[in-house]
Design a protein around this motif. Structure first.
Motif, PDB file in Angstrom:
ATOM      1  N   ILE A 874       0.425  -1.575   0.341  1.00 54.52           N
ATOM      2  CA  ILE A 874      -0.506  -0.234   0.069  1.00 54.52           C
ATOM      3  C   ILE A 874       1.094   0.671  -0.091  1.00 54.52           C
ATOM      4  O   ILE A 874       0.817   1.828  -1.040  1.00 54.52           O
ATOM      5  N   MET A 875       1.839   1.360   0.983  1.00 55.48           N
ATOM      6  CA  MET A 875       3.252   2.423   0.779  1.00 55.48           C
ATOM      7  C   MET A 875       3.210   2.704  -0.105  1.00 55.48           C
ATOM      8  O   MET A 875       4.033   3.478  -0.672  1.00 55.48           O
ATOM      9  N   SER A 876       3.878   1.629  -1.073  1.00 59.90           N
ATOM     10  CA  SER A 876       4.511   1.313  -1.699  1.00 59.90           C
ATOM     11  C   SER A 876       3.413   2.201  -3.079  1.00 59.90           C
ATOM     12  O   SER A 876       3.937   2.832  -4.391  1.00 59.90           O
ATOM     13  N   GLN A 877       2.944   1.872  -3.311  1.00 55.91           N
ATOM     14  CA  GLN A 877       1.381   3.260  -3.907  1.00 55.91           C
ATOM     15  C   GLN A 877       1.616   3.753  -3.803  1.00 55.91           C
ATOM     16  O   GLN A 877       1.498   5.054  -4.607  1.00 55.91           O
ATOM     17  N   ALA A 878       1.268   3.840  -2.315  1.00 56.47           N
ATOM     18  CA  ALA A 878       1.459   5.162  -1.935  1.00 56.47           C
ATOM     19  C   ALA A 878       1.783   6.482  -2.142  1.00 56.47           C
ATOM     20  O   ALA A 878       1.771   7.694  -2.695  1.00 56.47           O
ATOM     21  N   SER A 879       3.439   5.801  -2.408  1.00 57.09           N
ATOM     22  CA  SER A 879       4.812   6.937  -3.011  1.00 57.09           C
ATOM     23  C   SER A 879       4.147   7.543  -3.686  1.00 57.09           C
ATOM     24  O   SER A 879       5.224   8.381  -4.317  1.00 57.09           O
ATOM     25  N   LYS A 880       3.469   6.597  -4.896  1.00 59.01           N
ATOM     26  CA  LYS A 880       4.021   7.564  -5.876  1.00 59.01           C
ATOM     27  C   LYS A 880       2.754   8.278  -6.695  1.00 59.01           C
ATOM     28  O   LYS A 880       2.166   8.836  -8.023  1.00 59.01           O
ATOM     29  N   SER A 881       1.563   8.124  -5.070  1.00 57.68           N
ATOM     30  CA  SER A 881       0.011   9.092  -5.337  1.00 57.68           C
ATOM     31  C   SER A 881       0.762  10.774  -4.961  1.00 57.68           C
ATOM     32  O   SER A 881       1.260  10.590  -3.757  1.00 57.68           O
ATOM     33  N   HIS A 882       0.177  11.314  -5.413  1.00 59.27           N
ATOM     34  CA  HIS A 882      -0.419  12.687  -3.967  1.00 59.27           C
ATOM     35  C   HIS A 882      -1.536  12.319  -3.213  1.00 59.27           C
ATOM     36  O   HIS A 882      -1.346  13.665  -3.219  1.00 59.27           O
ATOM     37  N   GLY A 883      -1.749  11.719  -3.459  1.00 61.76           N
ATOM     38  CA  GLY A 883      -2.940  11.719  -2.300  1.00 61.76           C
ATOM     39  C   GLY A 883      -3.721  13.265  -3.353  1.00 61.76           C
ATOM     40  O   GLY A 883      -4.262  13.493  -4.078  1.00 61.76           O
TER      41      GLY A 883
END
Length: 1622
Positions: A874-883
C-alpha cells in the motif's frame, strides 16, 4: 544501630524527581521491608532490584516517572511500522513490541535484540582462534558469566516497562491487543517506584469474551465484557523456588499450543526478570461448545508471579476471591515461611490443590476439596490431565464466582479509574447520561432520544433519492414540491426537541476538554454493555431464522412458508437495527441537528451552543482517533451537509493537509475491519453483532520522517459495510451493492478488494460489482488503484497454487469486464483496459486469521506477516500518489454521492476537482494573456509614436516578436511552474499541451493584429500628411507673422490694451485666411441621415421613406424572433413549396414555437458576427485622426449586404425580406452613432482652424508679449517647443494612464480580477440589483454586447469613484516621468551639439529622436518655425526647463472625470482594452436556455458547459400546442426519462436526456443532471413574470405554471446561489 543505618541509606534513595506522595510511599515501603529484613543481605538484595529497575528503564529509553507515551505517538505511520523485525536494537524494543502488538502478532513477546545476537557470534569467533583447539575439556569449560551486565532484556520486562510508561488510553489499547493475542493480562501490578499495588480496571473495559456452553441438546452463546463476567476463578501461586514452571503448567491447562502465560522456556526469556515479581496476570478459558472443551464453562485463571511469600497482599486478595486455589512448592515443611499460610488455606472450605515439585505421587484427595499432586519425574500430559480433572471436579461442586470489578473493593490497593480524576469525572458524567436510559425499552430508545435520525431522516433521504431519480411524470412543479416536502421534513427535524440525553452529551464534550476523551470512552463502554445482551439474543434468533430460510430456499416447494419466514427474518433485522445504539448514533443525531438547523438557518431551541460549532466537535473527535460515520448504513445515505462541514473544520484545525484515502470493499464478515485494525492499530467495530453498517472514516497520521518519502500528511482509512449484507437478506441488494462499491472505489486513492475463502460463485458476484465500479471511474476520468486481498487461503506457501489462483482471478476479472462493458456501454476487453493492474503484484494471499479454532485461538502470525506485506505494498503505491487535499476529498464525496443519487452515474458525475482546477487554470490563463497584451500594448504605443514621428516606415512581425520575447519567456516560465508545482498538478497535466498551444496561438494573433493596426496607421499617415502639413504650415506662418507684428509693436510693449487689440485684429484676419485656404470641410455630421439616404438609394421601392423617425426602425438586437423577416422555402416530397403559414403551423406543432427555432439561431449567429466585424471596421477607420466620411457608411452597408447574401446562399431554407437588411444596417449604425460622432468631434477639435487656433490664441499672445519685451530668438524658440509639446504630452499621459488603469482594475476591481465566469457572476448580481427587465433581455439575447456595456459601466464607476485616489495620481506620475524625460532629452541634446560643434538642426534632431518612443513629436512639427539664429543651447535648455512646469501644470489643471475618456481615442479607453481581453473567449449559448459557455478559450477543447442553466421559458420555449411558456430547467430536464423536444425544424422528437443525439449544436454541450434549487433564475421568472409574458405573448399557466415554491425565493437567495455555483 543496624536499623538506623538502613533507614539512612533508604533516605538516600529518595528521588527528587518524584512527587511528595510517591516519596512517602517509597519510604513507607522501605520501612516496612526493613522491618521484615531478617538479614542484612535481604536489604542489599532489595537495593539491587531497585537499581536493576532503573537500569532497565534506561536501556529501554523510557522515563518511569512520566506516562508520556500516547496513542497518537504509536498509531502514526512511521518507517518502523513498515518494517518486519525479528530482532532489533535495544532502543527500538519498545517501538517494535508495540507495533507488532497492534497488529495482533503474538510474536511481539519473542523479539530478539541485535546486540545479544552479535555477542553470541563474537564469543564463537573468539573461541575459534583458541590455541587449544583440540582440547574438548578446556573448550567446554569456557563460560560467559562475566557478561551478565549485558544480559538480554526479559520480554515481560519490555511489556511491563511500557505498561508503566504510557498514558491510560494507550495502556487500555495495549491490554486490549494483548487480549486479542490470547495473552494473560496484568490484573494486579506493583508500581516500580512506590511499590503500591495497582488494579488497572480501566484497561479491561474494552475487552469482550464470547463462549458457547453446550448442555445436552441446548446451546447457550454468551458475549460479555470481561469486567462484568461472573465466572469461576482458579488462582495459581508458588512458595520458594520450584523446578517446574507454574506458567507453563497453566498454559497446558488452557491452550497447550499457545503460551498464554509467559514462562521460563519461552523465546525471549532470560535469567533476570525485573518487573514481573508481584504481578498477578489473568486469562480466561472460553469453551467453544464442542466435545473436546477442556472446561465446560468460562473459567478465569490468575497467576501470581514470584514467591507468594513476598507478596502477601496479592496472595490475600486472590486466595479470597478464587473458586480454587492451586499452590506450587517443592515440599511442605512445618518450619517453612509459608507453612502458616498453607495451613490456613487447608482449613478453609475453599478447594485447595497442592502441587509438589519434589514429590512423585499422583493425585490424592487428602480431605474434601483438598488435593495433592506430585510433579517430580512425571509425564507432563498426565499431570495436566489429572489437574484439569481435579479443577473441573472442584468447580462442579463450587458455587463461588469471580467478578473482575469486585477486585476494586479491596483496601490497600489503588484502582486506576479512581486515582485518575479525569477518568473518574468522565465515568461519572457517562453514568449520569446513562441513567437517563434506565427502564427504557431498547427498541424504542433511538426513536425517543434520537428523533432527528429516525423516521424523519429516513424520509428525507428517500425524498432526496426520489428527487434525483426523476419519476416519469416529474415536472418542475413536481420537483419543487419535493423540495418543499424535504424542507418540511427538515423543519420537523428542527422542531423536534432536544432531550436531556443529547443536551447532556453536547454540554459535556463542549465544557470539559480535559476529561472529554474519558467521557466518550466511558459512554461507548456503557452503551456497548447496555445493548450487548439484547444484541446477542437477537443475533441468535437471526441465525436460527436464517438457517430455516436457507433450507426452505433449497427445497423450493413451500413458497408460502418461505415468504412468512423471510418476513420474520426482516422483522428481526429491523429489531437489530433498532437496538443498535452507540456513539456513532449519537454523532449521527448531532449531524442531523446540524443539517436541520442549516436548512432553516436558525439555532435549535434548547441547544446550549450555536449549531455552527457542532462540526468542530466531530472534527476534534476524528483528530483524537475516533472514526466518523461517512455513510449512514441505516438510511443508506451520505449526510453531505454534515460531512462537508466536519471536513471544513478539519481543514481549519489541521490546514489543507493532503490525505491518501484507503478504502476497503468486500463481502460482509470477510474480515475487512479486522484487517484494517491490524494494519493500523485502529478500533473499527468487529466481532459478533458488530458488523459495519454504511461507511466510517478514520485518520492515521504520517510521521515527519515518512513525509520525506511520501507526499501526504494523513492516511484516511474508510471501512465499509459488506456487500450482500445479511441484514438486507430477502431484499434486492444488487443496486445497493453497486452504489456502495462505486462510492467506495471512487473516494479511495486505493481500494482493497477483500475476498474471503475460495467459493467461486461468491467471488464472481463481488468481482462483477467491483469491475463495474472501476469501469465507472474510468469513464469519469478518476484513476484509483486496487489491490485484491484473498483471505483465509488454506496453503499460501504453495507457489504453483498461487500462480494458478492469480490466473483464475485474472480470467474472472476479464470475463466480468466484458459483461460490465455491455451494461455500461464501454469499450473494454480485459480488466487492464479499465485500470492499471498486475496480477503478480496486486493480488495478495492471506493465511487464516486464527491459529486454531476460536474462541481460544490466537491470531495467526502468518496473517500478521501478510498484513505487514500488504501495508508495504500500500505504501509503495501511495508513494507514487499525491493523495488529495482535504478540501478536494470533500468535493470528491459530494460529486460521487450526487452522481450516485441519479440513476445514470457516468452521465451525472461532475468532477468538482477538475472543475476547480480548470477554473484555477482559466484564472491563470487570464493573467498570462493579460501580461502578453500589456506588453504588446506598450510596444504598440511606442511604435505608433515612431510611425507618427516618421521614425519608422514599416513594421515586421519579427520586430514585434522580439519586443514580446521577454514577456513571452516570463509567461512560459510561469506556465511551466504552474503545471509542475501547483497542488493540483496531477489534474492540470491533462490540459498542459492544449493551453501551451493556445498561448502560442494567442501570442501569434496579438502580433498579427498589432502589425495590422500599425500598418493601417502607416497607410493613414500618408493620407493624413496633407492635413497635418497644412495645419503645421498655418501654425508656423502664424508664429512668423506674430514675430513680425511684435517687432512693429515693440515700442508699445508696455501698453497691454493696445497689444491685445492689435493681436485680435491680426488673429481674426489670419484665421479668416486660413479658413479660406483650408480645403477640408469641418461641418457637424448626421450619420443616421446619411444611412437613410444610402438605404433609399439601394432600395428605392423598399418602405424606407415612411420610416422617417429612428424609432420606427426595429432594434434588431432586442428581438427574440426573426420570423417576420424571413420567407421559408421548405419542400415536401411532391416538390411543391409550402406556404409560410403552413410551415409555421408545422413548426408550432412540433416545437410549440411560432417561428423556426433553427432559423432564429442561425440568424442570431449571423447578426452577432456582423456586429463584431463592423465594430472592427469602425475602429479601423480611425475617424478621430482621419475624420468622418460617408464612404465609411457605404463600406459598412456593402459588407452587411455581402454577409446577408452569403448567408442566404448557404444551407438555409429561407430568404430574407428587404426589411431585415434595412433594420440590420440601421441597428448597427445607430449602435455605432455615438462612437463615430465622438471620434469625429475629436478630429474636428484637432483640425478645424476655428476651434484649434481658438485654443492657441493665448499661447500666441504670450509669445507676442515676450517678443515685444525683447526676448531672444532662443528663448522664444524654447517656449514654442514647450507649446508644441503640450498636446503630445497630454495624449501620451492619457494613453499611458488608460493602460495603467486597465491593469490596476484587473487586479483591484472585484468583477474584473478573475476569469470570465467571475465577471458574469457580477453581471448577474448587478442585473438583479437594478431589476431592469430590458437589460436582462439584452443580456440574454446579446450577451457579448451586454458584457461590453457592463465593463464600460464598471470602468466609468471606477474612474468616477477613484479619480482622486487612483486616476489623478497616475496622471501626475506619468506627467512627472514625461517632464523628466523631456528635460533629460534637452540636456543630452545640448551636450551632443556642444561635443559635435553642431547647430540648432542637430540639437532638434537629437531632441525629437530621444522622445520619439513616448511622444508624437518630430522635427516636422517645427519645420515652418525659423530658428536659424538659435545658437545658445544652454539657454534653450534652461527655457525648456523653466517653461515646462507651467505647461505641465496647465495640462494637469484640465484633468477631470469628464475629460479623461473624452480625450481618449475609443480603442484606447480602459474599457475597450479590458473588453478585448475578457471577450476573446467562448460565446456559444445553450441551445435550450441560452446560458453562455463559460470557457475562457474561444475554440476550447471539449464540450461547452456552464455552472448552472436557466429556465428554458426565458429562451422562448413553451409546451406543444399551447401558449404556456416552459418552466423546465435544462439540468433537471436531462435527468428525466419522459420529457421530449424537437430539435431544429425536425418532426422527430428526442428525449431530453438523449439531447446529444439531436445534432451538432446539442452534442457539443455537456449538461450534467442537477436537481439543485438554483434560485437565481427562478426568482427572475417570478419577479418579471408579467414582462416575460408580454414579451413572448404567452403565459406561465397550466403546463407552464410557475411552482409556488419558486415565489418564496428572495433576491438574497438569488445572490447566494450565484456565490455557490460560480
Amino acid at each position: 544501630m543496624e536499623a538506623v543505618g538502613l533507614a539512612s541509606e533508604g533516605a538516600l534513595l529518595i528521588d527528587s524527581g518524584l512527587s511528595t506522595e510517591e516519596n512517602r510511599f517509597l519510604l513507607l515501603n522501605l520501612q516496612k521491608e526493613n522491618n521484615n529484613f531478617e538479614r542484612p543481605g535481604q536489604y542489599l538484595k532489595w537495593e539491587k532490584r531497585e537499581r536493576e529497575k532503573e537500569h532497565l528503564f534506561h536501556r529501554l529509553h523510557l522515563d518511569r516517572h512520566a506516562n508520556n507515551l500516547r496513542v497518537a505517538d504509536i498509531l502514526q505511520l512511521t518507517a518502523c511500522s513498515l518494517q518486519s523485525h525479528e530482532s532489533c536494537a535495544e532502543e527500538e524494543l519498545i517501538q517494535t513490541f508495540i507495533q507488532k502488538l497492534l497488529m495482533m502478532n503474538y510474536k511481539a513477546r519473542y523479539i530478539k535484540t541485535k546486540e545479544s545476537d552479535e555477542e553470541d557470534h563474537t564469543q564463537q569467533r573468539d573461541n575459534d582462534f583458541s590455541d587449544d583447539e583440540g582440547d574438548i575439556f578446556k573448550a567446554m569449560s569456557l563460560s560467559n558469566k562475566e557478561k551478565t551486565q549485558s544480559e538480554r532484556i526479559h520480554s515481560m520486562d519490555v511489556q511491563m516497562a511500557m505498561f508503566h510508561c504510557v498514558d491510560s488510553f494507550l495502556k487500555q489499547l495495549m491490554v486490549t491487543k494483548l487480549s486479542q493475542c490470547q495473552y494473560a493480562l496484568p490484573l494486579l501490578v506493583p508500581d516500580p517506584v512506590t511499590h503500591q499495588i495497582e488494579f488497572p480496571l480501566w484497561t479491561f473495559r474494552q475487552i469482550n469474551k464470547s463462549w458457547k456452553i453446550k448442555k445436552q441438546n441446548n446451546e447457550t452463546i454468551k458475549f460479555q465484557p470481561v469486567y462484568k463476567a461472573e465466572t469461576p476463578m482458579v488462582f495459581f501461586f508458588r512458595f520458594n523456588s520450584v523446578s517446574s514452571s507454574k506458567s507453563e503448567l497453566m498454559n497446558s491447562l488452557i491452550n497447550e499450543k499457545h503460551n498464554t502465560f509467559f514462562h521460563r522456556n519461552c523465546p525471549g526469556s532470560s535469567r533476570t526478570r525485573v518487573l514481573m515479581d508481584g504481578v498477578v496476570e489473568i486469562a480466561w478459558f472460553c469453551p467453544s461448545g464442542t466435545y473436546d472443551d477442556k472446561f465446560n464453562d468460562c473459567v478465569a485463571f490468575c497467576n501470581l508471579h514470584g514467591d507468594a511469600g513476598d507478596h502477601e497482599k496479592q496472595l490475600e486478595i486472590l486466595t479470597e476471591m478464587a473458586s480454587v486455589n492451586v499452590v506450587l512448592l517443592p515440599q511442605l515443611h512445618r518450619n517453612d515461611r509459608s507453612a502458616a499460610i498453607i495451613q490456613n488455606l487447608f482449613r478453609n472450605k475453599k478447594p485447595l490443590i497442592c502441587l509438589f515439585t519434589e514429590e512423585e505421587s499422583t493425585v490424592i484427595e487428602t480431605r474434601k476439596w483438598k488435593f495433592k499432586i506430585g510433579l517430580k519425574d512425571r509425564n507432563q500430559s498426565d499431570v495436566t490431565e489429572e489437574l484439569r480433572r481435579v479443577i473441573n471436579y472442584c468447580l462442579l461442586e463450587s458455587s463461588s464466582t469471580f467478578r473482575l470489578e469486585d477486585v476494586s473493593k479491596h483496601s490497600d490497593i489503588s484502582v486506576d479509574e479512581e486515582d485518575d480524576d479525569d477518568c473518574r469525572k468522565g465515568r461519572e458524567a457517562a453514568q449520569q447520561m446513562m441513567s437517563l436510559l434506565e427502564k427504557k425499552d431498547l427498541t424504542e430508545i433511538k426513536e425517543s432520544f434520537l428523533p432527528c435520525q429516525g423516521k424523519l431522516w429516513h424520509q428525507w433521504s428517500q425524498k432526496n433519492k426520489e428527487l434525483h431519480r426523476n419519476q416519469a411524470y416529474d415536472t418542475e412543479i413536481d420537483i419543487s414540491k419535493k423540495h418543499t416536502e424535504m424542507k418540511k421534513i427538515r423543519q420537523n427535524q428542527y422542531e423536534s426537541g432536544i432531550n436531556k440525553f443529547m443536551m447532556f452529551f453536547i454540554k459535556e464534550i463542549n465544557l470539559h476538554a480535559e476529561n472529554k476523551m474519558y467521557f466518550l470512552k466511558w459512554l461507548g463502554i456503557f452503551l456497548d454493555d447496555y445493548i450487548s445482551q439484547d444484541i446477542s439474543v437477537l443475533h441468535h434468533r437471526y441465525d436460527e431464522k436464517w438457517s430455516v430460510v436457507v433450507k426452505l430456499k433449497e427445497n423450493d416447494n413451500k413458497p408460502e412458508q418461505l415468504k412468512v419466514e423471510e418476513t420474520e427474518l426482516e422483522k428481526i433485522s429491523g429489531e437489530l437495527q433498532a437496538v443498535a445504539f452507540g456513539l456513532e448514533h449519537i454523532m449521527r443525531e448531532i449531524g442531523q441537528i446540524y443539517e436541520s438547523c442549516s436548512s432553516v438557518k436558525k439555532n435549535k431551541k434548547d441547544l446550549q451552543v450555536h449549531f455552527s460549532s457542532l462540526p468542530s466537535l466531530a472534527a476534534e473527535m476524528m483528530i483524537s482517533g475516533f472514526p466518523l460515520e461517512l455513510m449512514d448504513g441505516d438510511a443508506a445515505h451520505v449526510p453531505l451537509i454534515w460531512i462537508s462541514a466536519v471536513l471544513d473544520e478539519l481543514f481549519q484545525k489541521l490546514g489543507d493537509q493532503r490525505v491518501f484515502v484507503l478504502s476497503v470493499l468486500g463481502l460482509q464478515s470477510s474480515g475487512k475491519s479486522t484487517m484494517l485494525n491490524a494494519m493500523f492499530g485502529l478500533q473499527f467495530a468487529v466481532g459478533a453483532g458488530r458488523c459495519t453498517r454504511g461507511a466510517f472514516m478514520q485518520l492515521v497520521r504520517v510521521s515527519g520522517e515518512m513525509k520525506t518519502q511520501i507526499e501526504f500528511d494523513y492516511i484516511l482509512v474508510v471501512d465499509t459495510e459488506g456487500l450482500r449484507a445479511l441484514e438486507l437478506a430477502g431484499r434486492s441488494t444488487r443496486h445497493h451493492d453497486n452504489e456502495l462499491a462505486t462510492f467506495v472505489v471512487g473516494i479511495g486513492n486505493l481500494t482493497l478488494i477483500n475476498i474471503f475463502g475460495e467459493n467461486p460463485s461468491e467471488m464472481q458476484d463481488i468481482l462483477q460489482i467491483v469491475v463495474q465500479a472501476f469501469m465507472r471511474m474510468k469513464k469519469v476520468r478518476l484513476n484509483p488503484s486496487c489491490v485484491f486481498v484473498h483471505q483465509n487461503v488454506s496453503d499460501i506457501t504453495a507457489g504453483d497454487k498461487n500462480k494458478e489462483g492469480r490466473k483464475r482471478l485474472q480470467d474472472t476479472l476479464d470475463k466480468m469486464t466484458k459483461l460490465a462493458a455491455e451494461e455500461e456501454v464501454f469499450d473494454a476487453e480485459c480488466f487492464s483496459d479499465v485500470i492499471r493492474f498486475d496480477a503478480r503484484n496486486d493480488v495478495k494471499y492471506f493465511a487464516q486469521l486464527w491459529e486454531g479454532s476460536p474462541p481460544m485461538a490466537p491470531p495467526n502470525p502468518k496473517y500478521c506477516e501478510n498484513i505487514q506485506q500488504l501495508k508495504k505494498t500500500i505504501m509503495s503505491q501511495a508513494s507514487k500518489s499525491h493523495g488529495m487535499k482535504l478540501n478536494n476529498f470533500k468535493d470528491r464525496i459530494k460529486d460521487l454521492w450526487e452522481a450516485l443519487l441519479k440513476e445514470r452515474f457516468v452521465f451525472s458525475f461532475r468532477n468538482s476537482l477538475e472543475v476547480t482546477a480548470y477554473r484555477k487554470l482559466e484564472t491563470k490563463y487570464s493573467k498570462w494573456t493579460w501580461s502578453l497584451r500589456c506588453a504588446m500594448m506598450e510596444t504598440e504605443n511606442k511604435l505608433h509614436n515612431k510611425i507618427e514621428n516618421e521614425a519608422i516606415h514599416e513594421v515586421e512581425e519579427t520586430d514585434l516578436q522580439r519586443e514580446l520575447k521577454k514577456t513571452s519567456e516570463e509567461v512560459e516560465k510561469s506556465m511551466s511552474e504552474f503545471f509542475e508545482k501547483d497542488t493540483d498538478a496531477d489534474i492540470l497535466i491533462q490540459w498542459k499541451t492544449s493551453f501551451e498551444i493556445k498561448i502560442k496561438e494567442l501570442q501569434d494573433n496579438i502580433v498579427r493584429e498589432t502589425k495590422r493596426k500599425l500598418n493601417e496607421i502607416l497607410q493613414q499617415r500618408e493620407i493624413k500628411k496633407k492635413i497635418d502639413a497644412q495645419r503645421t504650415h498655418h501654425e508656423n506662418t502664424l508664429y512668423e507673422k506674430s514675430k513680425e507684428l511684435a517687432l512693429k509693436l515693440k515700442a508699445k510693449a508696455k501698453d497691454e490694451e493696445t497689444l491685445k487689440k492689435e493681436l485680435d485684429l491680426f488673429w481674426n484676419l489670419s484665421v479668416k485666411k486660413i479658413i479660406t485656404d483650408t480645403q477640408i470641410s469641418f461641418k457637424d455630421i448626421d450619420m443616421l441621415r446619411d444611412v437613410k439616404l444610402l438605404l433609399i438609394d439601394i432600395y428605392e421601392s423598399a418602405p424606407v421613406d415612411h420610416r422617417k423617425e429612428g424609432s420606427e426602425y426595429n432594434d434588431i438586437f432586442t428581438l427574440r424572433s426573426y420570423g417576420e423577416y424571413v420567407i421559408f422555402n421548405t419542400k415536401r416530397n411532391d416538390t411543391k413549396s409550402m406556404s409560410v403559414k403552413s410551415v409555421l403551423k408545422k413548426i408550432q406543432k412540433s416545437f410549440g414555437l411560432t417561428q423556426n427555432p433553427n432559423s432564429d439561431d442561425q440568424i442570431r449567429l449571423l447578426v452577432n458576427d456582423v456586429i463584431q466585424q463592423t465594430d472592427k471596421m469602425i475602429q479601423s477607420f480611425n475617424i478621430s485622426k482621419m475624420g468622418y466620411n460617408i464612404s465609411y457608411i457605404q463600406q459598412l452597408i456593402d459588407y452587411i449586404k455581402r454577409r446577408v447574401k452569403e448567408h442566404q446562399e448557404g444551407s438555409v431554407e429561407y430568404e430574407f425580406k428587404n426589411e431585415f437588411f434595412i433594420d440590420l444596417v440601421y441597428s448597427i449604425c445607430k449602435r455605432a452613432n455615438k462612437i463615430i460622432t465622438d471620434q469625429h468631434r475629436m478630429f474636428k477639435e484637432a483640425n478645424d482652424p476655428v476651434i484649434y487656433f481658438g485654443k492657441k490664441k493665448e499661447e500666441y499672445y504670450r509669445i507676442l508679449q515676450k517678443y515685444c519685451h525683447g526676448a531672444t530668438s532662443t528663448a522664444i524658440f524654447g517656449e514654442i517647443i514647450c507649446q508644441k509639446l503640450k498636446e503630445p504630452i497630454e495624449q501620451s499621459v492619457y494613453k499611458k494612464t488608460a493602460r495603467d488603469l486597465a491593469d490596476e482594475m484587473r487586479s483591484n476591481c472585484e468583477s474584473l480580477n478573475g476569469n470570465r465566469s467571475n465577471l458574469e457572476k457580477h453581471i448577474l448580481k448587478t442585473l438583479a440589483e437594478e431589476e431592469n427587465f430590458y437589460k436582462y433581455m439584452n443580456y440574454i439575447y446579446n450577451p457579448k454586447d451586454h458584457f461590453k456595456s457592463f465593463i464600460r459601466d464598471e470602468v466609468s464607476r471606477y474612474i468616477n469613484g477613484k479619480f482622486s485616489v487612483s486616476v489623478l495620481p497616475k496622471m501626475k506620475e506619468n506627467i512627472k516621468l514625461l517632464q523628466q524625460k523631456i528635460i533629460e532629452a534637452a540636456h543630452e541634446s545640448t551636450e551632443h551639439v556642444q561635443v559635435n560643434s553642431g547647430e540648432v538642426g542637430l540639437w532638434l534632431k537629437s531632441f525629437t529622436q530621444q522622445l520619439s518612443d513616448v511622444l508624437i513629436f518630430s522635427e516636422k512639427d517645427l519645420s515652418g518655425v525659423k530658428h536659424d539664429d538659435v545658437d545658445d543651447f544652454n539657454l534653450l535648455e534652461d527655457v525648456i526647463r523653466q517653461e515646462l512646469p507651467a505647461i505641465m501644470s496647465d495640462i494637469h489643471s484640465r484633468f477631470n472625470t469628464d475629460t479623461f475618456c473624452a480625450n481618449l481615442d475609443n480603442k484606447l479607453r480602459p474599457d475597450e482594452l479590458l473588453f478585448d481581453h475578457f471577450c476573446q473567449c467562448c460565446w456559444v449559448q445553450c441551445p435550450f436556455c441560452g446560458a453562455i459557455c463559460t470557457n475562457t478559450i474561444e475554440s476550447h477543447p471539449g464540450d461547452h458547459s456552464v455552472p448552472f442553466h436557466r429556465v428554458t421559458g426565458l429562451n422562448g420555449w413553451f409546451h406543444n400546442n399551447t401558449t404556456n411558456l416552459s418552466t423546465e430547467i435544462c439540468t433537471s430536464a436531462v435527468a428525466s426519462s419522459t420529457i421530449y423536444f424537437y430539435p431544429n425544424d425536425s418532426n422527430n422528437k428526442v428525449l431530453w436526456k438523449d439531447y446529444k443525439s439531436a445534432g451538432r449544436k446539442y452534442e457539443d454541450w455537456s449538461i450534467t443532471p442537477d436537481l439543485s434549487e438554483l434560485p437565481y433564475w427562478k426568482w427572475f421568472v417570478c419577479k418579471f413574470q408579467n414582462q416575460l409574458e408580454k414579451h413572448y405573448k404567452k403565459t406561465f399557466e397550466e403546463k407552464g405554471k410557475i411552482p409556488e415554491e419558486w415565489r418564496k425565493y428572495s433576491k438574497q437567495d438569488a445572490f447566494e446561489s450565484l456565490d455557490k455555483y460560480i
